[in-house]
Design a protein around this motif. Structure first.
Motif, PDB file in Angstrom:
ATOM      1  N   PRO A 195      15.502 -42.175  -4.829  1.00 24.25           N
ATOM      2  CA  PRO A 195      15.932 -40.872  -4.519  1.00 24.25           C
ATOM      3  C   PRO A 195      15.019 -39.841  -3.635  1.00 24.25           C
ATOM      4  O   PRO A 195      15.153 -38.273  -4.024  1.00 24.25           O
ATOM      5  CB  PRO A 195      16.603 -40.751  -5.773  1.00 24.25           C
ATOM      6  N   ARG A 196      13.398 -39.806  -4.757  1.00 22.82           N
ATOM      7  CA  ARG A 196      12.514 -38.425  -4.695  1.00 22.82           C
ATOM      8  C   ARG A 196      11.420 -38.694  -3.876  1.00 22.82           C
ATOM      9  O   ARG A 196      10.571 -38.360  -3.623  1.00 22.82           O
ATOM     10  CB  ARG A 196      12.798 -37.965  -6.051  1.00 22.82           C
ATOM     11  N   ALA A 197      11.308 -39.908  -3.094  1.00 24.82           N
ATOM     12  CA  ALA A 197      11.088 -39.824  -1.641  1.00 24.82           C
ATOM     13  C   ALA A 197      10.500 -39.176  -0.895  1.00 24.82           C
ATOM     14  O   ALA A 197      11.870 -38.006  -0.292  1.00 24.82           O
ATOM     15  CB  ALA A 197      10.639 -41.799  -1.282  1.00 24.82           C
ATOM     16  N   GLU A 198       9.410 -39.163  -0.064  1.00 25.75           N
ATOM     17  CA  GLU A 198       9.486 -37.838   0.969  1.00 25.75           C
ATOM     18  C   GLU A 198       9.942 -38.185   1.856  1.00 25.75           C
ATOM     19  O   GLU A 198       9.677 -39.013   2.353  1.00 25.75           O
ATOM     20  CB  GLU A 198       7.892 -37.594   1.187  1.00 25.75           C
ATOM     21  N   VAL A 199      10.907 -36.627   2.848  1.00 26.78           N
ATOM     22  CA  VAL A 199      11.605 -37.101   3.736  1.00 26.78           C
ATOM     23  C   VAL A 199      10.426 -38.448   4.995  1.00 26.78           C
ATOM     24  O   VAL A 199      10.725 -38.986   5.839  1.00 26.78           O
ATOM     25  CB  VAL A 199      12.449 -36.193   5.144  1.00 26.78           C
ATOM     26  N   GLY A 200      10.222 -37.301   5.077  1.00 28.62           N
ATOM     27  CA  GLY A 200       7.838 -37.265   5.969  1.00 28.62           C
ATOM     28  C   GLY A 200       8.136 -39.002   6.344  1.00 28.62           C
ATOM     29  O   GLY A 200       8.220 -39.539   7.275  1.00 28.62           O
ATOM     30  N   ARG A 201       7.931 -39.280   4.820  1.00 29.10           N
ATOM     31  CA  ARG A 201       6.637 -41.219   4.696  1.00 29.10           C
ATOM     32  C   ARG A 201       8.313 -41.716   5.504  1.00 29.10           C
ATOM     33  O   ARG A 201       8.087 -42.985   5.810  1.00 29.10           O
ATOM     34  CB  ARG A 201       6.810 -41.555   3.265  1.00 29.10           C
ATOM     35  N   LYS A 205      10.174 -28.516   6.132  1.00 29.85           N
ATOM     36  CA  LYS A 205       9.749 -29.220   5.135  1.00 29.85           C
ATOM     37  C   LYS A 205       8.739 -30.728   4.626  1.00 29.85           C
ATOM     38  O   LYS A 205      10.469 -31.251   4.742  1.00 29.85           O
ATOM     39  CB  LYS A 205       9.552 -28.857   3.666  1.00 29.85           C
ATOM     40  N   PRO A 206       7.949 -31.835   5.435  1.00 28.77           N
ATOM     41  CA  PRO A 206       8.428 -33.204   5.701  1.00 28.77           C
ATOM     42  C   PRO A 206       7.866 -33.658   4.147  1.00 28.77           C
ATOM     43  O   PRO A 206       8.321 -34.680   3.889  1.00 28.77           O
ATOM     44  CB  PRO A 206       7.211 -33.209   6.309  1.00 28.77           C
ATOM     45  N   ARG A 207       7.685 -33.145   3.088  1.00 29.27           N
ATOM     46  CA  ARG A 207       7.969 -33.720   1.972  1.00 29.27           C
ATOM     47  C   ARG A 207       8.754 -33.397   0.897  1.00 29.27           C
ATOM     48  O   ARG A 207       8.714 -33.521  -0.315  1.00 29.27           O
ATOM     49  CB  ARG A 207       6.039 -33.276   0.908  1.00 29.27           C
ATOM     50  N   ALA A 208       9.843 -33.033   1.511  1.00 29.51           N
ATOM     51  CA  ALA A 208      11.115 -32.761   0.670  1.00 29.51           C
ATOM     52  C   ALA A 208      11.371 -33.800   0.640  1.00 29.51           C
ATOM     53  O   ALA A 208      11.563 -35.295   0.682  1.00 29.51           O
ATOM     54  CB  ALA A 208      12.729 -32.026   1.545  1.00 29.51           C
ATOM     55  N   GLU A 209      12.135 -33.973  -0.839  1.00 29.53           N
ATOM     56  CA  GLU A 209      12.687 -35.575  -1.761  1.00 29.53           C
ATOM     57  C   GLU A 209      14.164 -35.866  -0.833  1.00 29.53           C
ATOM     58  O   GLU A 209      15.266 -34.939  -0.142  1.00 29.53           O
ATOM     59  CB  GLU A 209      13.254 -35.261  -2.765  1.00 29.53           C
TER      60      GLU A 209
END
Lengths: 98, 98
Positions: free
Chosen positions: A46-52, B45-49
């Motif tokens: 659940p805490r993976a980064e959206v960008g990735r 923000k690209p690194r949001a969860e």
DNA sequence: CTGAAATGTAGTCGTTCGACTACTTTAGGA
DNA sequence: TCCTAAAGTAGTCGAACGACTACATTTCAG
């Protein structure tokens, strides 16, 4: 398909990856992430980064759509190749040659 | 609308929030995140969860859909209230009373 | 124009990320 | 069945997260 939780993302990524017959390793390279990360995301982290996550969906040729009150169906410039009537274009061309 | 980058998420969240006339503070409470986080996510923000992003979309009643090769249109149990022909149901009921 | 509410910025702090390497376990074709 | 590739697990480490408080800036109704 509807995506409500990170687990859904995981399921869809795994399913699409398998449908394409590629390994976690290959997907990881294509999406520019670590293989370990793919393992975790496919498990629903659940805490993976959206960008990735978006990078990964793109690497799999998957597309995400959002809808709801206050959200336009399309952005201008989206769907750039929509409903062109080829016959009409050719006809017009025939009527006004170079 | 298509979501390709974290910026798209930000734009959509902001647009939906404004369409509902609520403040960042209120959205933050509804989505159980910090207000600062809302500020950053709306800025792309690209690194949001992912988990929090999904919570936020849910708090705004937005829905996400994924499609592409190897992805089913619906999950079983999805879209439980589809296209019921009320007239037909009533007619059937009329023909076979309790 | 003014002032209060909304929004953006800054810095701290404990927590978790994700790449990486190195093993273990699982699975499926020969 | 065996045996190799794929998938899952473990631990390290520097970097970034996100909640929080406090302050600065913007916005817009009166």
């Amino acid at each position: 398909m509807q995506v409500r939780t990170p687990v859904d993302f995981g399921l869809m990524i795994r399913q699409a990856r398998r449908a394409r017959g590629i390994t976690q390793q290959e997907l990881a390279r294509a999406a520019a992430v670590g293989r370990q990360w793919i393992v975790e995301v496919e498990a629903g982290k659940p805490r993976a980064e959206v960008g990735r996550v978006l990078q990964t969906l793109a690497a799999l040729d998957l597309s995400l759509t959002i809808h709801g009150e206050g959200i336009p169906e399309l952005r201008e410039s989206e769907d750039p190749a929509e409903d062109i009537d080829l016959d009409a274009v050719l006809e017009a061309h025939r009527r006004t040659p170079p």
